[in-house]
Design an enzyme around this catalytic site. Structure first.
Site, short mmCIF file in Angstrom:
data_model
loop_
_atom_site.label_atom_id
_atom_site.label_comp_id
_atom_site.label_asym_id
_atom_site.label_seq_id
_atom_site.Cartn_x
_atom_site.Cartn_y
_atom_site.Cartn_z
N CYS A 192 54.99 -68.47 -28.08
CA CYS A 192 53.55 -68.40 -28.27
C CYS A 192 53.09 -69.17 -29.50
O CYS A 192 51.90 -69.42 -29.67
CB CYS A 192 53.07 -66.95 -28.34
SG CYS A 192 53.04 -66.15 -26.73
N LYS A 232 51.10 -72.24 -28.76
CA LYS A 232 49.72 -72.09 -28.34
C LYS A 232 48.81 -72.95 -29.21
O LYS A 232 49.06 -73.11 -30.40
CB LYS A 232 49.37 -70.60 -28.57
CG LYS A 232 48.42 -70.00 -27.60
CD LYS A 232 48.55 -68.47 -27.73
CE LYS A 232 47.31 -67.81 -27.19
NZ LYS A 232 47.47 -66.41 -26.90
N THR A 266 34.81 -63.57 -23.92
CA THR A 266 35.18 -62.60 -24.95
C THR A 266 36.62 -62.78 -25.44
O THR A 266 37.16 -61.92 -26.14
CB THR A 266 35.01 -61.15 -24.41
OG1 THR A 266 35.62 -61.06 -23.11
CG2 THR A 266 33.55 -60.78 -24.31
N ASP A 278 39.42 -62.42 -24.01
CA ASP A 278 40.22 -61.25 -23.65
C ASP A 278 41.58 -61.69 -23.10
O ASP A 278 41.88 -62.88 -23.02
CB ASP A 278 39.44 -60.40 -22.62
CG ASP A 278 39.70 -58.91 -22.81
OD1 ASP A 278 40.87 -58.55 -23.06
OD2 ASP A 278 38.76 -58.12 -22.71
N ASP A 279 42.43 -60.71 -22.74
CA ASP A 279 43.80 -61.01 -22.33
C ASP A 279 43.87 -61.62 -20.93
O ASP A 279 44.74 -62.44 -20.65
CB ASP A 279 44.63 -59.73 -22.32
CG ASP A 279 44.66 -59.10 -23.69
OD1 ASP A 279 45.32 -59.68 -24.57
OD2 ASP A 279 44.00 -58.07 -23.89
N ASP A 310 49.75 -59.30 -20.36
CA ASP A 310 48.29 -59.43 -20.34
C ASP A 310 47.66 -58.58 -19.23
O ASP A 310 46.48 -58.24 -19.32
CB ASP A 310 47.88 -60.89 -20.23
CG ASP A 310 47.94 -61.60 -21.59
OD1 ASP A 310 47.61 -60.96 -22.60
OD2 ASP A 310 48.31 -62.79 -21.62
N GLY A 337 55.78 -70.56 -6.68
CA GLY A 337 55.57 -71.22 -7.96
C GLY A 337 55.45 -72.71 -7.79
O GLY A 337 55.33 -73.22 -6.68
N HIS A 338 55.50 -73.42 -8.93
CA HIS A 338 55.39 -74.87 -8.91
C HIS A 338 56.23 -75.43 -10.04
O HIS A 338 56.21 -74.90 -11.15
CB HIS A 338 53.92 -75.28 -9.07
CG HIS A 338 53.70 -76.74 -8.90
ND1 HIS A 338 53.75 -77.35 -7.67
CD2 HIS A 338 53.44 -77.72 -9.80
CE1 HIS A 338 53.52 -78.66 -7.83
NE2 HIS A 338 53.33 -78.90 -9.11
N ASP A 362 46.90 -57.26 -26.40
CA ASP A 362 48.30 -57.36 -26.83
C ASP A 362 48.40 -58.40 -27.94
O ASP A 362 47.53 -59.24 -28.12
CB ASP A 362 49.26 -57.64 -25.67
CG ASP A 362 48.98 -58.96 -24.97
OD1 ASP A 362 47.91 -59.55 -25.20
OD2 ASP A 362 49.85 -59.39 -24.19
CO CO Z 1 46.99 -61.03 -24.47
CO CO Z 2 48.14 -64.37 -22.97
#
Ligand code: CO
Ligand code: CO
Length: 352
Positions: free
Chosen positions: A16, A19, A46, A48-49, A89, A137-138, A225
């Site tokens: 992460c 990111k 917002t 959000d997750d 999430d 999936g890909h 989270d």
């Molecule tokens: Co999250």
């Molecule tokens: Co996330």
């Protein structure tokens, strides 16, 4: 004899911490067309997750995706951690995962196909532990390995635990220790003298399922989270969306012990420093909180814990239920106030 491949050596940035920094996306999202579909209960506005889309008065979908470059060296562990992180999430909205798709980038010239097989096996085992299957999936060719999931979950539209309803008087409960970004960076750099990566992998591959189910069943005013933006970065999203302020008590925050040693030795990921810089406009640290302590609170986590804002008179009940469900680290780390909306204050200690 050939040495096993160290996946983290193929990644410029890991987990992460890869990111984009928080300030980067918020500005871009603001220039996109407004979402007007009334069935979008939670959209991008917002931070959000996950998104929540209402199908009927009884049923809504929870939609999220998360993928990144290797955070650990072992392919099986990478798959398991990436899957636990992506599933989180859904739990962070109070939802229940339904199914998932893989998102894969793989350097097929640099790595044998067995490595990808192990990544997928780690993810499939973690998905099975969450009670779901990865149904497709890909895969594309890429310079660095990339893996993650797009997850679909379900929730009752009236029971969505968004990040915008934290209320003054709430307490904040955190369910996993911090320091994962610092420890994984030490391991990637060959500086993990204490061998803390084993414990970090255990923490990162632990599903937030038990914690999420306990919190969803007792109710919370807000839930998120803790991942790439760190504890304070994700808390910033909560206090901004909820128009409240928060106070964190450093001495109460659970931290993996090795992370203290490494951060004091100068080890921390670029993403952690980016979070710390970004958050300077929102956070007031007490004068006795050191730079290293600030970095721990901003440390970019991968597959970190849930952060719940719970009514104070519910807190002991929720904590006991979390401990009984095996979430032994769960701790009250701070409080929600109304004195200066949007801000976070960090004190060394204090009464709840
Ligand atoms: Co999250
Ligand atoms: Co996330």
């Amino acid at each position: 004899m050939t040495q096993p491949v160290r996946l983290t050596q193929l990644a410029k940035r890991a987990g992460c911490a890869a990111k984009q920094p928080p300030g980067y996306l918020f500005a871009l999202l603001g220039s996109l067309p407004l979402i007007t579909d009334p069935n979008v209960l939670v959209g991008s506005s917002t931070a959000d997750d996950a998104a929540v889309y209402k199908l009927s008065d009884e049923l809504a979908l929870v939609l999220t995706t998360d993928f990144f470059t290797p955070i650990v060296d072992g392919p099986y562990d990478f798959g398991a951690v990436a899957a636990a992180n992506a599933l989180s999430d859904v739990y962070a909205m109070g939802g229940k995962p339904l199914t998932a798709l893989s998102i894969v980038g793989f350097p097929d010239a640099a790595l044998p196909p067995e490595v990808l097989g192990e990544i997928l096996r780690g993810a499939a085992d973690k998905a099975a532990e969450a009670g779901i299957a990865i149904v497709g999936g890909h895969t594309i060719k890429s310079e660095e390995p990339i893996f993650g999931l797009a997850v679909v979950g379900t929730i009752h539209p009236d029971r969505v635990l968004s990040n915008d309803h934290a209320q003054p008087g709430d307490v904040l409960i955190l369910t996993k220790p911090l320091g994962l970004g610092i420890i994984t960076t030490a391991a990637k750099n060959g500086e993990d003298k204490l061998g803390a990566i084993t414990e970090a992998i255990r923490v990162m591959s632990t599903l937030n399922r038990a914690a999420g189910e306990v919190i969803a069943s007792h109710g919370a005013h807000a839930l998120t989270d803790v991942t790439g933006f760190g504890l304070l970065g994700h808390l910033r999203n909560v206090v901004t969306a909820s128009k409240v302020n928060a106070r964190i008590f450093l001495d109460r925050v659970p931290v993996l012990p090795a992370a203290w040693e490494y951060v004091r030795a100068g080890v921390s990921p670029g993403g952690t420093h980016a979070n710390h810089r970004f958050l300077a406009d929102w956070v007031t640290y007490a004068p006795d909180v050191s730079k290293e302590e600030q970095l721990i609170l901003c440390d970019a986590q991968t597959s970190g814990g849930l952060l719940a804002s719970v009514a104070a008179d519910q807190a002991e009940t929720v904590l006991s239920a979390l401990h009984a469900a095996g979430v032994s680290v769960a701790t009250i780390v701070g409080t929600i106030e109304s004195t200066s909306p949007g801000r976070i204050f960090v004190d060394r200690s204090g009464a709840l």
